[in-house]
Design a protein around this motif. Structure first.
Motif, mmCIF file in Angstrom:
data_model
loop_
_atom_site.group_PDB
_atom_site.id
_atom_site.type_symbol
_atom_site.label_atom_id
_atom_site.label_comp_id
_atom_site.label_asym_id
_atom_site.label_seq_id
_atom_site.Cartn_x
_atom_site.Cartn_y
_atom_site.Cartn_z
ATOM 1 N N UNK A 1 0.815 -1.220 0.000
ATOM 2 C CA UNK A 1 0.000 0.000 0.000
ATOM 3 C C UNK A 1 0.854 1.278 0.000
ATOM 4 N N UNK A 2 2.197 1.082 -0.124
ATOM 5 C CA UNK A 2 3.064 2.262 -0.200
ATOM 6 C C UNK A 2 2.725 3.103 -1.420
ATOM 7 N N UNK A 3 2.218 2.437 -2.487
ATOM 8 C CA UNK A 3 1.863 3.176 -3.701
ATOM 9 C C UNK A 3 0.767 4.195 -3.422
ATOM 10 N N UNK A 4 -0.224 3.819 -2.611
ATOM 11 C CA UNK A 4 -1.315 4.742 -2.283
ATOM 12 C C UNK A 4 -0.761 5.977 -1.590
ATOM 13 N N UNK A 5 0.147 5.769 -0.650
ATOM 14 C CA UNK A 5 0.739 6.899 0.062
ATOM 15 C C UNK A 5 1.490 7.832 -0.885
ATOM 16 N N UNK A 6 2.291 7.261 -1.787
ATOM 17 C CA UNK A 6 3.043 8.108 -2.723
ATOM 18 C C UNK A 6 2.114 8.782 -3.723
ATOM 19 N N UNK A 7 1.041 8.081 -4.139
ATOM 20 C CA UNK A 7 0.065 8.703 -5.037
ATOM 21 C C UNK A 7 -0.604 9.898 -4.368
ATOM 22 N N UNK A 8 -0.941 9.753 -3.091
ATOM 23 C CA UNK A 8 -1.560 10.860 -2.358
ATOM 24 C C UNK A 8 -0.617 12.055 -2.318
ATOM 25 N N UNK A 9 0.666 11.796 -2.092
ATOM 26 C CA UNK A 9 1.630 12.896 -2.075
ATOM 27 C C UNK A 9 1.655 13.622 -3.412
ATOM 28 N N UNK A 10 1.581 12.852 -4.509
ATOM 29 C CA UNK A 10 1.591 13.467 -5.837
ATOM 30 C C UNK A 10 0.324 14.286 -6.082
ATOM 31 N N UNK A 11 -0.834 13.746 -5.664
ATOM 32 C CA UNK A 11 -2.097 14.481 -5.832
ATOM 33 C C UNK A 11 -2.083 15.750 -4.984
ATOM 34 N N UNK A 12 -1.584 15.641 -3.768
ATOM 35 C CA UNK A 12 -1.491 16.813 -2.895
ATOM 36 C C UNK A 12 -0.599 17.892 -3.508
ATOM 37 N N UNK A 13 0.502 17.466 -4.128
ATOM 38 C CA UNK A 13 1.393 18.426 -4.786
ATOM 39 C C UNK A 13 0.698 19.090 -5.969
ATOM 40 N N UNK A 40 -11.634 -2.182 1.892
ATOM 41 C CA UNK A 40 -11.305 -1.504 3.144
ATOM 42 C C UNK A 40 -9.807 -1.319 3.365
ATOM 43 N N UNK A 41 -8.984 -2.261 2.897
ATOM 44 C CA UNK A 41 -7.541 -2.133 3.102
ATOM 45 C C UNK A 41 -6.991 -0.895 2.381
ATOM 46 N N UNK A 42 -7.545 -0.594 1.211
ATOM 47 C CA UNK A 42 -7.101 0.597 0.478
ATOM 48 C C UNK A 42 -7.497 1.868 1.216
ATOM 49 N N UNK A 43 -8.701 1.881 1.755
ATOM 50 C CA UNK A 43 -9.139 3.038 2.545
ATOM 51 C C UNK A 43 -8.253 3.182 3.776
#
Length: 229
Positions: A1-13, A40-43
């Protein structure tokens, strides 16, 4: 799920860059993570990365996730962004914090009547078919003012603003046009005395255009969770 975290950082940027271009504070835009079709795991992974607002299109799928993530309920805001039928209003009134897809006074009335007294008022947006597409739900722009006045008078709910899913467009300027139309419609309703503060518009493909035109909530799914099967 590290990809979700990095994707969020990119969207936030990306949100921060669009806010900078629009000369708006980044705090003026809420990121709504659209978790439909993801489990649920993705959320939980997005929540661990700091996200608190999640959007769902399908009532039963959302209810299953809300139950599976009951331990996080106090720190998650659940938003229904998909169509809502009359026979589903009770569970939505009981389980959600926001509904973005109100397109009839009857739906708002049922949500108002069925919202439990011990919960805070349910936050509502009117869905507008801003591009006039036959396949899309939503009010015609000419209907919005009268429906807004009716919904704003209901107890146990609060009308916050307008939502739209514009027709896809290629260029930034073409993307901006329907978002501008929705903002102007919100301004018209505000001028009639309703204190609306929310424009729910913009998704993964067009969030930059939406922020430039005043979006206060952007609904991002695939850029965070990946392509849907």
């Amino acid at each position: 799920m590290a990809t979700i975290s990095s994707n969020i950082q990119q969207v936030r940027a990306r949100i921060a860059q669009a806010c900078d271009s629009a000369r708006r504070p980044v705090q003026s835009v809420t990121l709504l993570c659209v978790s439909k079709t993801f489990g649920p795991d993705s959320v939980r992974a997005a929540h661990a990365a700091g996200e608190r607002c999640f959007g769902e299109n399908y009532v039963q799928e959302a209810l299953d996730k809300i139950a599976a993530l009951a331990d996080l309920r106090e720190s998650i805001e659940w938003h229904l962004i998909g169509p809502l039928q009359s026979n589903k209003t009770r569970v939505v009134a009981e389980q959600f914090d926001w509904v973005h897809s109100v397109d009839r006074v009857k739906i708002a009335q049922r949500l108002s009547e069925q919202r439990p007294a011990h919960l805070p008022p349910l936050q509502l947006c009117l869905q507008v078919n801003i591009s006039g597409e036959a396949s899309k739900s939503g009010l015609a722009p000419a209907e919005v003012s009268a429906v807004a006045q009716a919904v704003a008078s209901l107890p146990r709910v609060v009308l916050r603003g307008l939502m739209a899913i514009p027709e896809p467009a290629g260029s930034l300027q073409a993307q901006r046009a329907p978002h501008r139309a929705l903002r102007e419609l919100l301004e018209e309703v505000r001028a009639q005395g309703l204190p609306l503060d929310t424009l729910s518009m913009g998704m993964s493909a067009d969030l930059d255009a939406a922020i430039l035109e005043g979006a206060s909530i952007v609904r991002v799914g695939s850029a965070i969770f990946g392509a849907r099967s």
